[in-house]
Design a protein around this motif. Structure first.
Motif, PDB file in Angstrom:
ATOM      1  N   PHE A 112      -1.689  -0.496  11.322  1.00 28.46           N
ATOM      2  CA  PHE A 112      -1.943   0.329  10.137  1.00 28.46           C
ATOM      3  C   PHE A 112      -0.954   0.024   9.015  1.00 28.46           C
ATOM      4  O   PHE A 112      -1.312   0.096   7.839  1.00 28.46           O
ATOM      5  CB  PHE A 112      -1.946   1.814  10.492  1.00 28.46           C
ATOM      6  N   GLY A 113       0.269  -0.355   9.369  1.00 27.56           N
ATOM      7  CA  GLY A 113       1.230  -0.762   8.346  1.00 27.56           C
ATOM      8  C   GLY A 113       0.743  -1.992   7.594  1.00 27.56           C
ATOM      9  O   GLY A 113       0.788  -2.040   6.360  1.00 27.56           O
ATOM     10  N   LEU A 114       0.261  -2.984   8.341  1.00 32.11           N
ATOM     11  CA  LEU A 114      -0.287  -4.188   7.714  1.00 32.11           C
ATOM     12  C   LEU A 114      -1.509  -3.878   6.859  1.00 32.11           C
ATOM     13  O   LEU A 114      -1.658  -4.402   5.757  1.00 32.11           O
ATOM     14  CB  LEU A 114      -0.674  -5.215   8.777  1.00 32.11           C
ATOM     15  N   LYS A 115      -2.370  -3.019   7.374  1.00 33.34           N
ATOM     16  CA  LYS A 115      -3.582  -2.692   6.624  1.00 33.34           C
ATOM     17  C   LYS A 115      -3.228  -1.986   5.315  1.00 33.34           C
ATOM     18  O   LYS A 115      -3.759  -2.337   4.259  1.00 33.34           O
ATOM     19  CB  LYS A 115      -4.515  -1.824   7.467  1.00 33.34           C
ATOM     20  N   ILE A 116      -2.323  -1.034   5.369  1.00 31.32           N
ATOM     21  CA  ILE A 116      -1.888  -0.334   4.148  1.00 31.32           C
ATOM     22  C   ILE A 116      -1.224  -1.319   3.191  1.00 31.32           C
ATOM     23  O   ILE A 116      -1.490  -1.312   1.990  1.00 31.32           O
ATOM     24  CB  ILE A 116      -0.946   0.834   4.497  1.00 31.32           C
ATOM     25  N   PHE A 117      -0.381  -2.178   3.741  1.00 31.77           N
ATOM     26  CA  PHE A 117       0.298  -3.182   2.924  1.00 31.77           C
ATOM     27  C   PHE A 117      -0.716  -4.098   2.239  1.00 31.77           C
ATOM     28  O   PHE A 117      -0.616  -4.387   1.044  1.00 31.77           O
ATOM     29  CB  PHE A 117       1.258  -3.990   3.803  1.00 31.77           C
ATOM     30  N   MET A 118      -1.716  -4.549   2.992  1.00 30.78           N
ATOM     31  CA  MET A 118      -2.724  -5.449   2.440  1.00 30.78           C
ATOM     32  C   MET A 118      -3.571  -4.765   1.372  1.00 30.78           C
ATOM     33  O   MET A 118      -3.914  -5.370   0.363  1.00 30.78           O
ATOM     34  CB  MET A 118      -3.615  -5.996   3.546  1.00 30.78           C
ATOM     35  N   LEU A 119      -3.937  -3.517   1.627  1.00 32.08           N
ATOM     36  CA  LEU A 119      -4.769  -2.795   0.663  1.00 32.08           C
ATOM     37  C   LEU A 119      -4.041  -2.556  -0.659  1.00 32.08           C
ATOM     38  O   LEU A 119      -4.672  -2.354  -1.684  1.00 32.08           O
ATOM     39  CB  LEU A 119      -5.241  -1.465   1.252  1.00 32.08           C
ATOM     40  N   ASN A 120      -2.724  -2.602  -0.625  1.00 27.30           N
ATOM     41  CA  ASN A 120      -1.932  -2.385  -1.839  1.00 27.30           C
ATOM     42  C   ASN A 120      -1.401  -3.673  -2.440  1.00 27.30           C
ATOM     43  O   ASN A 120      -0.638  -3.634  -3.403  1.00 27.30           O
ATOM     44  CB  ASN A 120      -0.772  -1.427  -1.550  1.00 27.30           C
ATOM     45  N   SER A 121      -1.767  -4.814  -1.865  1.00 27.71           N
ATOM     46  CA  SER A 121      -1.278  -6.091  -2.359  1.00 27.71           C
ATOM     47  C   SER A 121      -2.396  -7.132  -2.295  1.00 27.71           C
ATOM     48  O   SER A 121      -2.754  -7.594  -1.209  1.00 27.71           O
ATOM     49  CB  SER A 121      -0.088  -6.559  -1.517  1.00 27.71           C
ATOM     50  N   VAL A 122      -2.924  -7.486  -3.446  1.00 28.26           N
ATOM     51  CA  VAL A 122      -4.015  -8.463  -3.493  1.00 28.26           C
ATOM     52  C   VAL A 122      -3.570  -9.795  -2.883  1.00 28.26           C
ATOM     53  O   VAL A 122      -4.346 -10.476  -2.216  1.00 28.26           O
ATOM     54  CB  VAL A 122      -4.499  -8.666  -4.948  1.00 28.26           C
ATOM     55  N   LYS A 123      -2.311 -10.138  -3.073  1.00 25.61           N
ATOM     56  CA  LYS A 123      -1.788 -11.405  -2.553  1.00 25.61           C
ATOM     57  C   LYS A 123      -1.912 -11.468  -1.024  1.00 25.61           C
ATOM     58  O   LYS A 123      -2.281 -12.495  -0.459  1.00 25.61           O
ATOM     59  CB  LYS A 123      -0.333 -11.556  -2.979  1.00 25.61           C
ATOM     60  N   PHE A 124      -1.607 -10.367  -0.353  1.00 28.60           N
ATOM     61  CA  PHE A 124      -1.648 -10.359   1.109  1.00 28.60           C
ATOM     62  C   PHE A 124      -3.015  -9.953   1.663  1.00 28.60           C
ATOM     63  O   PHE A 124      -3.241 -10.060   2.862  1.00 28.60           O
ATOM     64  CB  PHE A 124      -0.551  -9.456   1.669  1.00 28.60           C
ATOM     65  N   MET A 125      -3.898  -9.498   0.805  1.00 27.46           N
ATOM     66  CA  MET A 125      -5.252  -9.136   1.230  1.00 27.46           C
ATOM     67  C   MET A 125      -5.967 -10.351   1.824  1.00 27.46           C
ATOM     68  O   MET A 125      -6.838 -10.215   2.670  1.00 27.46           O
ATOM     69  CB  MET A 125      -6.040  -8.584   0.049  1.00 27.46           C
ATOM     70  N   HIS A 126      -5.583 -11.548   1.430  1.00 26.59           N
ATOM     71  CA  HIS A 126      -6.210 -12.771   1.934  1.00 26.59           C
ATOM     72  C   HIS A 126      -5.937 -12.989   3.428  1.00 26.59           C
ATOM     73  O   HIS A 126      -6.559 -13.830   4.059  1.00 26.59           O
ATOM     74  CB  HIS A 126      -5.742 -13.984   1.131  1.00 26.59           C
ATOM     75  N   PHE A 127      -4.999 -12.223   3.989  1.00 20.65           N
ATOM     76  CA  PHE A 127      -4.662 -12.341   5.412  1.00 20.65           C
ATOM     77  C   PHE A 127      -5.241 -11.199   6.226  1.00 20.65           C
ATOM     78  O   PHE A 127      -4.746 -10.888   7.314  1.00 20.65           O
ATOM     79  CB  PHE A 127      -3.140 -12.399   5.582  1.00 20.65           C
ATOM     80  N   GLN A 128      -6.307 -10.583   5.732  1.00 20.53           N
ATOM     81  CA  GLN A 128      -6.864  -9.420   6.416  1.00 20.53           C
ATOM     82  C   GLN A 128      -7.405  -9.734   7.805  1.00 20.53           C
ATOM     83  O   GLN A 128      -7.541  -8.840   8.631  1.00 20.53           O
ATOM     84  CB  GLN A 128      -7.921  -8.735   5.553  1.00 20.53           C
ATOM     85  N   PHE A 129      -7.667 -10.994   8.090  1.00 21.37           N
ATOM     86  CA  PHE A 129      -8.130 -11.364   9.432  1.00 21.37           C
ATOM     87  C   PHE A 129      -7.109 -10.996  10.499  1.00 21.37           C
ATOM     88  O   PHE A 129      -7.452 -10.800  11.662  1.00 21.37           O
ATOM     89  CB  PHE A 129      -8.462 -12.863   9.503  1.00 21.37           C
ATOM     90  N   ILE A 130      -5.842 -10.877  10.111  1.00 27.45           N
ATOM     91  CA  ILE A 130      -4.781 -10.530  11.069  1.00 27.45           C
ATOM     92  C   ILE A 130      -5.062  -9.177  11.715  1.00 27.45           C
ATOM     93  O   ILE A 130      -4.770  -8.977  12.892  1.00 27.45           O
ATOM     94  CB  ILE A 130      -3.397 -10.552  10.386  1.00 27.45           C
ATOM     95  N   THR A 131      -5.653  -8.258  10.953  1.00 24.87           N
ATOM     96  CA  THR A 131      -5.942  -6.947  11.533  1.00 24.87           C
ATOM     97  C   THR A 131      -6.958  -7.050  12.663  1.00 24.87           C
ATOM     98  O   THR A 131      -6.859  -6.327  13.653  1.00 24.87           O
ATOM     99  CB  THR A 131      -6.434  -5.954  10.464  1.00 24.87           C
ATOM    100  N   GLN A 132      -7.919  -7.962  12.532  1.00 31.11           N
ATOM    101  CA  GLN A 132      -8.865  -8.158  13.634  1.00 31.11           C
ATOM    102  C   GLN A 132      -8.168  -8.826  14.823  1.00 31.11           C
ATOM    103  O   GLN A 132      -8.414  -8.463  15.964  1.00 31.11           O
ATOM    104  CB  GLN A 132     -10.064  -8.988  13.189  1.00 31.11           C
ATOM    105  N   VAL A 133      -7.308  -9.773  14.546  1.00 26.00           N
ATOM    106  CA  VAL A 133      -6.585 -10.451  15.621  1.00 26.00           C
ATOM    107  C   VAL A 133      -5.708  -9.460  16.389  1.00 26.00           C
ATOM    108  O   VAL A 133      -5.636  -9.501  17.619  1.00 26.00           O
ATOM    109  CB  VAL A 133      -5.737 -11.618  15.062  1.00 26.00           C
ATOM    110  N   LEU A 134      -5.067  -8.520  15.690  1.00 26.90           N
ATOM    111  CA  LEU A 134      -4.212  -7.531  16.337  1.00 26.90           C
ATOM    112  C   LEU A 134      -4.994  -6.552  17.208  1.00 26.90           C
ATOM    113  O   LEU A 134      -4.413  -5.907  18.085  1.00 26.90           O
ATOM    114  CB  LEU A 134      -3.423  -6.737  15.294  1.00 26.90           C
ATOM    115  N   THR A 135      -6.271  -6.450  16.985  1.00 28.69           N
ATOM    116  CA  THR A 135      -7.076  -5.535  17.784  1.00 28.69           C
ATOM    117  C   THR A 135      -7.144  -5.987  19.238  1.00 28.69           C
ATOM    118  O   THR A 135      -7.158  -5.161  20.142  1.00 28.69           O
ATOM    119  CB  THR A 135      -8.502  -5.417  17.198  1.00 28.69           C
ATOM    120  N   TYR A 136      -7.135  -7.281  19.481  1.00 28.20           N
ATOM    121  CA  TYR A 136      -7.223  -7.778  20.858  1.00 28.20           C
ATOM    122  C   TYR A 136      -6.002  -7.395  21.701  1.00 28.20           C
ATOM    123  O   TYR A 136      -6.169  -6.901  22.820  1.00 28.20           O
ATOM    124  CB  TYR A 136      -7.487  -9.288  20.869  1.00 28.20           C
ATOM    125  N   PRO A 137      -4.764  -7.584  21.214  1.00 25.50           N
ATOM    126  CA  PRO A 137      -3.637  -7.098  22.013  1.00 25.50           C
ATOM    127  C   PRO A 137      -3.655  -5.579  22.180  1.00 25.50           C
ATOM    128  O   PRO A 137      -3.246  -5.061  23.222  1.00 25.50           O
ATOM    129  CB  PRO A 137      -2.391  -7.536  21.244  1.00 25.50           C
TER     130      PRO A 137
END
Length: 175
Positions: A112-137
């Motif tokens: 959720f920290g990453l998701k909030i960070f991404m939603l507030n930063s267009v630059k890091f929004m391009h890495f949103q796939f990381i949230t799906q990857v984190l779902t597996y662990p």
């Protein structure tokens, strides 16, 4: 009825819930991947095809906005592999990995920290796939946490505890 797609929508596949059709498709693929004599080869091929599809799709979509759940390819591939992970865990007798509630909480905080960070930063929004990857662990942690708790649940002697264990067993058996 204005279009041919309306005929399909209302008479052939009458639901507004995308996951119903996805599950039907997933079960066909799941059956072959989990039960075939060549399941290791098929699993690797399915993984490679999925990765290629995911990467190509991800590179083509506008990732300056939150889009993973809106894109049919990224959504279907993600949930398909969640289903495969569940089947794989069920099929393979896993050695208990000691997971504590702390581990689950940490993954949730990072997610959720990453998701909030991404939603507030267009630059890091391009890495949103990381949230799906984190779902597996996260899924693995939940699985092992409850697998470790299974013996504790079975020792519960109260009637409420027995009802809880039977309820959990019932729903677990359905899946």
């Amino acid at each position: 009825l204005d279009k041919v797609t309306d005929i399909f929508k209302y008479f052939v596949y009458p639901t507004n819930y995308w996951f119903i059709g996805a599950i039907a498709i997933f079960y066909c693929l799941y059956y072959f991947l989990m039960s075939a004599d060549y399941s290791a080869i098929l699993m690797k091929a399915a993984g490679a095809i999925s990765l290629i599809l995911y990467v190509c799709t991800y590179l083509l979509i506008d990732t300056s906005i939150w889009i993973l759940e809106e894109n049919i390819v990224t959504r279907y591939l993600f949930y398909f592999w969640v289903m495969i992970l569940g089947g794989w865990l069920r099929k393979n007798d896993m050695v208990n990995i000691k997971i504590k509630l702390f581990h689950i909480i940490m993954i949730l905080i990072v997610y959720f920290g990453l998701k909030i960070f991404m939603l507030n930063s267009v630059k890091f929004m391009h890495f949103q796939f990381i949230t799906q990857v984190l779902t597996y662990p996260f899924i693995l942690c939940i699985f092992f946490y409850f697998k470790n708790m299974e013996s504790s649940f079975r020792r519960v002697q109260s009637s409420a505890g027995k009802v809880f264990v039977k309820t959990v067993s019932y729903f677990a058996g359905l899946s």
